[in-house]
Enzyme design. Structure first.
Site, mmCIF file in Angstrom:
data_model
loop_
_atom_site.group_PDB
_atom_site.id
_atom_site.type_symbol
_atom_site.label_atom_id
_atom_site.label_comp_id
_atom_site.label_asym_id
_atom_site.label_seq_id
_atom_site.Cartn_x
_atom_site.Cartn_y
_atom_site.Cartn_z
ATOM 1 N N HIS A 22 2.050 -3.262 -4.086
ATOM 2 C CA HIS A 22 0.631 -2.928 -3.975
ATOM 3 C C HIS A 22 -0.101 -3.277 -5.274
ATOM 4 O O HIS A 22 -0.815 -2.444 -5.863
ATOM 5 C CB HIS A 22 0.457 -1.446 -3.648
ATOM 6 C CG HIS A 22 -0.886 -1.140 -3.032
ATOM 7 N ND1 HIS A 22 -1.115 -0.035 -2.245
ATOM 8 C CD2 HIS A 22 -2.081 -1.788 -3.088
ATOM 9 C CE1 HIS A 22 -2.372 -0.015 -1.850
ATOM 10 N NE2 HIS A 22 -2.990 -1.070 -2.357
ATOM 11 N N GLU A 54 4.360 4.722 0.197
ATOM 12 C CA GLU A 54 4.406 4.074 -1.118
ATOM 13 C C GLU A 54 4.763 5.092 -2.191
ATOM 14 O O GLU A 54 4.075 6.106 -2.315
ATOM 15 C CB GLU A 54 3.057 3.409 -1.428
ATOM 16 C CG GLU A 54 2.751 2.267 -0.478
ATOM 17 C CD GLU A 54 1.492 1.492 -0.825
ATOM 18 O OE1 GLU A 54 0.724 1.938 -1.711
ATOM 19 O OE2 GLU A 54 1.265 0.425 -0.215
ATOM 20 N N ARG A 109 -3.663 -2.620 3.791
ATOM 21 C CA ARG A 109 -3.107 -1.273 3.753
ATOM 22 C C ARG A 109 -1.837 -1.221 4.591
ATOM 23 O O ARG A 109 -1.732 -1.870 5.632
ATOM 24 C CB ARG A 109 -4.100 -0.242 4.308
ATOM 25 C CG ARG A 109 -5.210 0.152 3.354
ATOM 26 C CD ARG A 109 -4.675 0.919 2.147
ATOM 27 N NE ARG A 109 -5.735 1.402 1.275
ATOM 28 C CZ ARG A 109 -6.254 0.716 0.266
ATOM 29 N NH1 ARG A 109 -5.825 -0.518 0.019
ATOM 30 N NH2 ARG A 109 -7.202 1.251 -0.493
#
Length: 319
Positions: free
Chosen positions: A280, A261, A232
């Site tokens: 991601h 993000e 994360r």
């Protein structure tokens, strides 16, 4: 079984999961227009991946029974607010998603150690002769340190240890040393992990792990060491990481997750040559996405039957 749940799918999932939900008799709200759907307040189950999910979205859903997370990490879900409403929160860890993220982490390790981006540029830019001035690094025999020792980290340990003959150690205060050793990995304190050649982060984002790796921790790494984060954003202090990379006090970083993000277009990591970035997607493989979507469908079926999912996260708060 009675009529199915009204499931709002906030983030897209694999079609196999959608088909499974429909086959079980559930009604679905999905697609970009979900916020304006006239039946949204009637939602009984929310299925979500990475979007932020707070009480501003589910607070008015008076029929809501459960929030099901597509994946393991639940830092994007306001669990206390859900618990206050008597709403179950369950995630879907493991399966092909764990192996996919593990492979993604190792791919970043290899990409950095083998300087894949730079090697590609040498060929494309007619800089072939520069190859003799470059020395690539090996994962074979490297000292690998894992921060966190859950499912994903254990797969990384197997790949690096059995596959590459790396010396693997792990730091996880939540896992007993005996359990770490039983997996063929040496338990170590964080300070010792930071001295290793390759560091890979596999811990959830919590108040205790936010900025776990800051300037002081990065200063303990050696000049050729690399750090990889497929867990994360927010676990590594991005400003401190940029400073360490600019100073060349560490060898490189492989980053799949960011504090914000998507990251801003002028993010300072983008201009650094000793960084390998991805959006991601470490767990976004065909098998991984299909497996998680089907797992979510199974959890929703259990909830519909009145059963408690084995991955229920807030059972104690609901009692």
């Amino acid at each position: 079984m009675s009529a199915g749940e009204l499931v709002t799918i906030i983030d897209p999932i694999h079609p196999a999961g959608v088909e499974a939900l429909l086959a079980s008799g559930h009604t679905l709200i999905q697609g970009e227009g979900w916020r304006k759907h006239p039946r949204l307040p009637e939602t009984s189950v929310i299925l979500i991946r990475t979007s932020p999910l707070g009480e501003d979205i589910f607070g008015s859903m008076r029929n809501l029974k459960a929030i099901v997370k597509h994946g393991a990490g639940v830092d994007n879900i306001a669990i206390p607010a859900a618990s206050a409403m008597g709403v179950q929160v369950a995630n879907t860890p493991g399966g092909n998603n764990s192996t996919a993220v593990a492979e993604g982490a190792v791919a970043l390790m290899l990409g950095l150690l083998r300087q894949v981006s730079e090697m590609d540029a040498l060929v494309r830019e007619d800089r072939w002769s520069e190859r003799w001035g470059i020395r690539l690094a090996d994962l074979t025999g490297a000292k690998v340190g894992l921060i966190g020792f859950g499912r994903i980290a254990r797969y990384v340990a197997k790949i690096c240890g059995a596959g590459f003959g790396a010396e693997v150690a792990a730091y996880d205060p939540m896992v007993a040393d005996e359990e770490v050793r039983a997996a063929g990995v040496e338990p170590m304190p964080l300070a010792e992990i930071l001295k290793r050649d390759v560091i890979s982060i596999h811990t959830p984002l919590t108040e205790g792990t936010r900025n776990l790796i800051g300037a002081a921790e990065l200063a303990q790494m050696h000049a050729k060491a690399i750090i990889v984060n497929c867990s994360r954003g927010g676990i590594i202090d991005e400003a401190a990481l940029v400073a360490a990379l600019e100073a060349r006090s560490i060898g490189g970083a492989g980053i799949d997750v960011f504090d914000a993000e998507p990251p801003p277009a002028d993010h300072p990591l983008f201009r650094l040559p000793n960084v390998l970035l991805s959006p991601h997607v470490a767990g976004v493989t065909e098998a991984g996405m299909k497996d998680m979507a089907l797992h979510c469908a199974q959890v929703i079926d259990m909830i519909h039957r009145g059963e408690s999912p084995p991955t229920l996260l807030n059972g104690d708060m609901l009692r």
